[in-house]
Design a protein around this motif. Structure first.
Motif, PDB file in Angstrom:
ATOM      1  N   GLY A  43     -19.836  33.852 -13.165  1.00 45.64           N
ATOM      2  CA  GLY A  43     -21.194  34.324 -13.439  1.00 45.64           C
ATOM      3  C   GLY A  43     -21.381  34.557 -14.919  1.00 45.64           C
ATOM      4  N   ARG A  44     -22.503  35.139 -15.260  1.00 43.34           N
ATOM      5  CA  ARG A  44     -22.760  35.527 -16.639  1.00 43.34           C
ATOM      6  C   ARG A  44     -23.526  36.832 -16.618  1.00 43.34           C
ATOM      7  NH1 ARG A  44     -27.915  33.911 -19.011  1.00 43.34           N
ATOM      8  NH2 ARG A  44     -29.184  32.971 -17.403  1.00 43.34           N
ATOM      9  N   LEU A  45     -23.284  37.620 -17.633  1.00 43.28           N
ATOM     10  CA  LEU A  45     -23.957  38.903 -17.766  1.00 43.28           C
ATOM     11  C   LEU A  45     -25.320  38.684 -18.396  1.00 43.28           C
ATOM     12  CD1 LEU A  45     -23.880  42.009 -17.609  1.00 43.28           C
ATOM     13  CD2 LEU A  45     -22.918  41.979 -19.924  1.00 43.28           C
ATOM     14  N   VAL A  46     -26.323  39.307 -17.831  1.00 41.61           N
ATOM     15  CA  VAL A  46     -27.672  39.273 -18.373  1.00 41.61           C
ATOM     16  C   VAL A  46     -28.105  40.727 -18.551  1.00 41.61           C
ATOM     17  CG1 VAL A  46     -30.057  38.579 -17.941  1.00 41.61           C
ATOM     18  CG2 VAL A  46     -28.174  37.147 -17.119  1.00 41.61           C
ATOM     19  N   TYR A  47     -28.551  41.062 -19.762  1.00 41.94           N
ATOM     20  CA  TYR A  47     -29.033  42.425 -19.972  1.00 41.94           C
ATOM     21  C   TYR A  47     -30.234  42.395 -20.893  1.00 41.94           C
ATOM     22  CZ  TYR A  47     -26.742  42.507 -24.557  1.00 41.94           C
ATOM     23  OH  TYR A  47     -26.368  42.240 -25.844  1.00 41.94           O
ATOM     24  N   GLY A  89     -22.848  48.566  -7.375  1.00 38.86           N
ATOM     25  CA  GLY A  89     -22.717  47.979  -8.698  1.00 38.86           C
ATOM     26  C   GLY A  89     -22.677  46.463  -8.609  1.00 38.86           C
ATOM     27  N   TRP A  90     -22.822  45.819  -9.747  1.00 37.47           N
ATOM     28  CA  TRP A  90     -22.895  44.360  -9.778  1.00 37.47           C
ATOM     29  C   TRP A  90     -21.551  43.683  -9.577  1.00 37.47           C
ATOM     30  CZ3 TRP A  90     -27.013  41.836  -8.765  1.00 37.47           C
ATOM     31  CH2 TRP A  90     -28.265  42.381  -9.070  1.00 37.47           C
ATOM     32  N   ILE A  91     -20.458  44.288 -10.055  1.00 33.52           N
ATOM     33  CA  ILE A  91     -19.151  43.657  -9.870  1.00 33.52           C
ATOM     34  C   ILE A  91     -18.851  43.513  -8.383  1.00 33.52           C
ATOM     35  CG2 ILE A  91     -16.651  43.844 -10.248  1.00 33.52           C
ATOM     36  CD1 ILE A  91     -17.316  45.462 -12.820  1.00 33.52           C
ATOM     37  N   ALA A  92     -18.932  44.606  -7.663  1.00 31.33           N
ATOM     38  CA  ALA A  92     -18.627  44.577  -6.225  1.00 31.33           C
ATOM     39  C   ALA A  92     -19.606  43.690  -5.465  1.00 31.33           C
ATOM     40  CB  ALA A  92     -18.658  45.999  -5.667  1.00 31.33           C
ATOM     41  N   THR A  93     -20.868  43.717  -5.844  1.00 29.67           N
ATOM     42  CA  THR A  93     -21.873  42.898  -5.169  1.00 29.67           C
ATOM     43  C   THR A  93     -21.624  41.417  -5.402  1.00 29.67           C
ATOM     44  OG1 THR A  93     -23.502  44.666  -5.336  1.00 29.67           O
ATOM     45  CG2 THR A  93     -24.361  42.441  -4.960  1.00 29.67           C
ATOM     46  N   PHE A  94     -21.296  41.039  -6.639  1.00 29.53           N
ATOM     47  CA  PHE A  94     -21.034  39.629  -6.944  1.00 29.53           C
ATOM     48  C   PHE A  94     -19.751  39.179  -6.253  1.00 29.53           C
ATOM     49  CE2 PHE A  94     -20.357  35.782  -9.408  1.00 29.53           C
ATOM     50  CZ  PHE A  94     -21.652  35.331  -9.628  1.00 29.53           C
ATOM     51  N   GLN A  95     -18.735  40.035  -6.250  1.00 29.59           N
ATOM     52  CA  GLN A  95     -17.497  39.711  -5.529  1.00 29.59           C
ATOM     53  C   GLN A  95     -17.797  39.415  -4.064  1.00 29.59           C
ATOM     54  OE1 GLN A  95     -15.133  43.315  -6.899  1.00 29.59           O
ATOM     55  NE2 GLN A  95     -13.499  41.862  -6.370  1.00 29.59           N
ATOM     56  N   GLU A  96     -18.580  40.273  -3.461  1.00 31.10           N
ATOM     57  CA  GLU A  96     -18.941  40.099  -2.039  1.00 31.10           C
ATOM     58  C   GLU A  96     -19.720  38.806  -1.839  1.00 31.10           C
ATOM     59  OE1 GLU A  96     -19.104  40.848   1.958  1.00 31.10           O
ATOM     60  OE2 GLU A  96     -18.043  42.087   0.497  1.00 31.10           O
ATOM     61  N   ASN A 127     -41.784  41.672 -22.988  1.00 31.08           N
ATOM     62  CA  ASN A 127     -42.694  41.794 -21.847  1.00 31.08           C
ATOM     63  C   ASN A 127     -42.292  40.848 -20.719  1.00 31.08           C
ATOM     64  OD1 ASN A 127     -44.239  43.822 -22.988  1.00 31.08           O
ATOM     65  ND2 ASN A 127     -45.658  42.398 -23.935  1.00 31.08           N
ATOM     66  N   GLN A 128     -41.841  39.650 -21.063  1.00 32.56           N
ATOM     67  CA  GLN A 128     -41.376  38.698 -20.056  1.00 32.56           C
ATOM     68  C   GLN A 128     -40.141  39.242 -19.341  1.00 32.56           C
ATOM     69  OE1 GLN A 128     -39.960  34.985 -21.699  1.00 32.56           O
ATOM     70  NE2 GLN A 128     -40.205  33.902 -19.764  1.00 32.56           N
ATOM     71  N   ALA A 129     -39.203  39.796 -20.094  1.00 32.15           N
ATOM     72  CA  ALA A 129     -38.005  40.385 -19.493  1.00 32.15           C
ATOM     73  C   ALA A 129     -38.366  41.570 -18.603  1.00 32.15           C
ATOM     74  CB  ALA A 129     -37.021  40.811 -20.578  1.00 32.15           C
ATOM     75  N   ALA A 130     -39.340  42.366 -19.041  1.00 28.79           N
ATOM     76  CA  ALA A 130     -39.767  43.530 -18.259  1.00 28.79           C
ATOM     77  C   ALA A 130     -40.345  43.095 -16.918  1.00 28.79           C
ATOM     78  CB  ALA A 130     -40.788  44.352 -19.038  1.00 28.79           C
ATOM     79  N   ALA A 131     -41.120  42.019 -16.932  1.00 26.10           N
ATOM     80  CA  ALA A 131     -41.708  41.518 -15.686  1.00 26.10           C
ATOM     81  C   ALA A 131     -40.613  41.065 -14.725  1.00 26.10           C
ATOM     82  CB  ALA A 131     -42.673  40.364 -15.986  1.00 26.10           C
ATOM     83  N   LEU A 132     -39.602  40.402 -15.253  1.00 15.99           N
ATOM     84  CA  LEU A 132     -38.493  39.954 -14.406  1.00 15.99           C
ATOM     85  C   LEU A 132     -37.650  41.133 -13.920  1.00 15.99           C
ATOM     86  CD1 LEU A 132     -37.375  36.837 -16.490  1.00 15.99           C
ATOM     87  CD2 LEU A 132     -38.532  36.824 -14.269  1.00 15.99           C
ATOM     88  N   ALA A 133     -37.455  42.119 -14.775  1.00 13.01           N
ATOM     89  CA  ALA A 133     -36.609  43.262 -14.437  1.00 13.01           C
ATOM     90  C   ALA A 133     -37.188  44.098 -13.305  1.00 13.01           C
ATOM     91  CB  ALA A 133     -36.386  44.137 -15.670  1.00 13.01           C
ATOM     92  N   LYS A 134     -38.504  44.053 -13.127  1.00  9.42           N
ATOM     93  CA  LYS A 134     -39.124  44.833 -12.053  1.00  9.42           C
ATOM     94  C   LYS A 134     -38.584  44.434 -10.679  1.00  9.42           C
ATOM     95  CE  LYS A 134     -43.475  46.020 -14.237  1.00  9.42           C
ATOM     96  NZ  LYS A 134     -44.923  45.847 -14.231  1.00  9.42           N
ATOM     97  N   SER A 135     -38.189  43.173 -10.554  1.00  4.25           N
ATOM     98  CA  SER A 135     -37.720  42.699  -9.250  1.00  4.25           C
ATOM     99  C   SER A 135     -36.210  42.822  -9.085  1.00  4.25           C
ATOM    100  CB  SER A 135     -38.147  41.243  -9.049  1.00  4.25           C
ATOM    101  OG  SER A 135     -37.501  40.413 -10.008  1.00  4.25           O
ATOM    102  N   ILE A 136     -35.526  43.345 -10.099  1.00  2.36           N
ATOM    103  CA  ILE A 136     -34.068  43.451 -10.044  1.00  2.36           C
ATOM    104  C   ILE A 136     -33.666  44.910 -10.129  1.00  2.36           C
ATOM    105  CG2 ILE A 136     -31.900  42.814 -11.149  1.00  2.36           C
ATOM    106  CD1 ILE A 136     -33.385  40.438 -12.405  1.00  2.36           C
TER     107      ILE A 136
END
Length: 153
Positions: free
Chosen positions: A84-88, A31-38, A16-25
């Motif tokens: 960085g680190r992967l979060v899933y 994609g994340w690779i290109a976004t993080f590179q930028e 439930n805590q992860a779900a609450a955080l995921a709502k804002s992401i």
């Protein structure tokens, strides 16, 4: 409370805590690779060099991420190479994890009640029974209270 029930409650709280955080992401358009590179100003040749692979492999990884077919392991290595680190997480589509459990318990209870009522109807014993909805809610609550997990079958 049993140990298994306490562990289940802790897992539910974490999800439930992860779900609450995921709502804002939300996954970025490229994609994340290109976004993080930028975000860090790292181009594909620099990332490729850090990973010891070709620039074309970086472009291929970006495409496989966009297609949703990249492996978690590959994504984790790329994230690490960029600092960085992967979060899933796996989170409920909507609401809380307890709602998923309750819905499944209700489905199991509904099957049991409907089967029971059908047998009772054959024996003409349905007179004076409570409503099906009341019986389903009561049985679902019992299933959850008992910590049964057989409702996924």
């Amino acid at each position: 409370m049993s140990v298994s029930r306490a562990k289940q409650r802790q897992a539910q709280d974490r999800v439930n805590q992860a779900a609450a955080l995921a709502k804002s992401i939300a996954k970025p358009f490229g994609g994340w690779i290109a976004t993080f590179q930028e975000a860090i100003g790292m181009n594909a040749p620099a990332l490729a060099e850090r990973l010891g692979i070709s620039r074309n492999n970086i472009y291929a990884a970006i495409q496989t991420e966009q297609a949703g077919t990249i492996s978690v392991n590959q994504l984790e290595k790329i994230a690490e190479a960029m600092g960085g680190r992967l979060v899933y997480a796996i989170v409920p589509r909507e609401g809380h994890v307890e709602e998923i459990v309750l819905a499944q318990a209700r489905a199991k209870a509904r099957r049991i009640i409907q089967r029971t009522r059908a047998h009772m109807a054959l024996e003409e014993q349905t007179e004076g029974l409570r409503s099906e909805t009341e019986m389903i809610e009561e049985l679902a609550a019992d299933i959850i209270r008992e910590g049964r997990r057989d409702f996924w079958q």
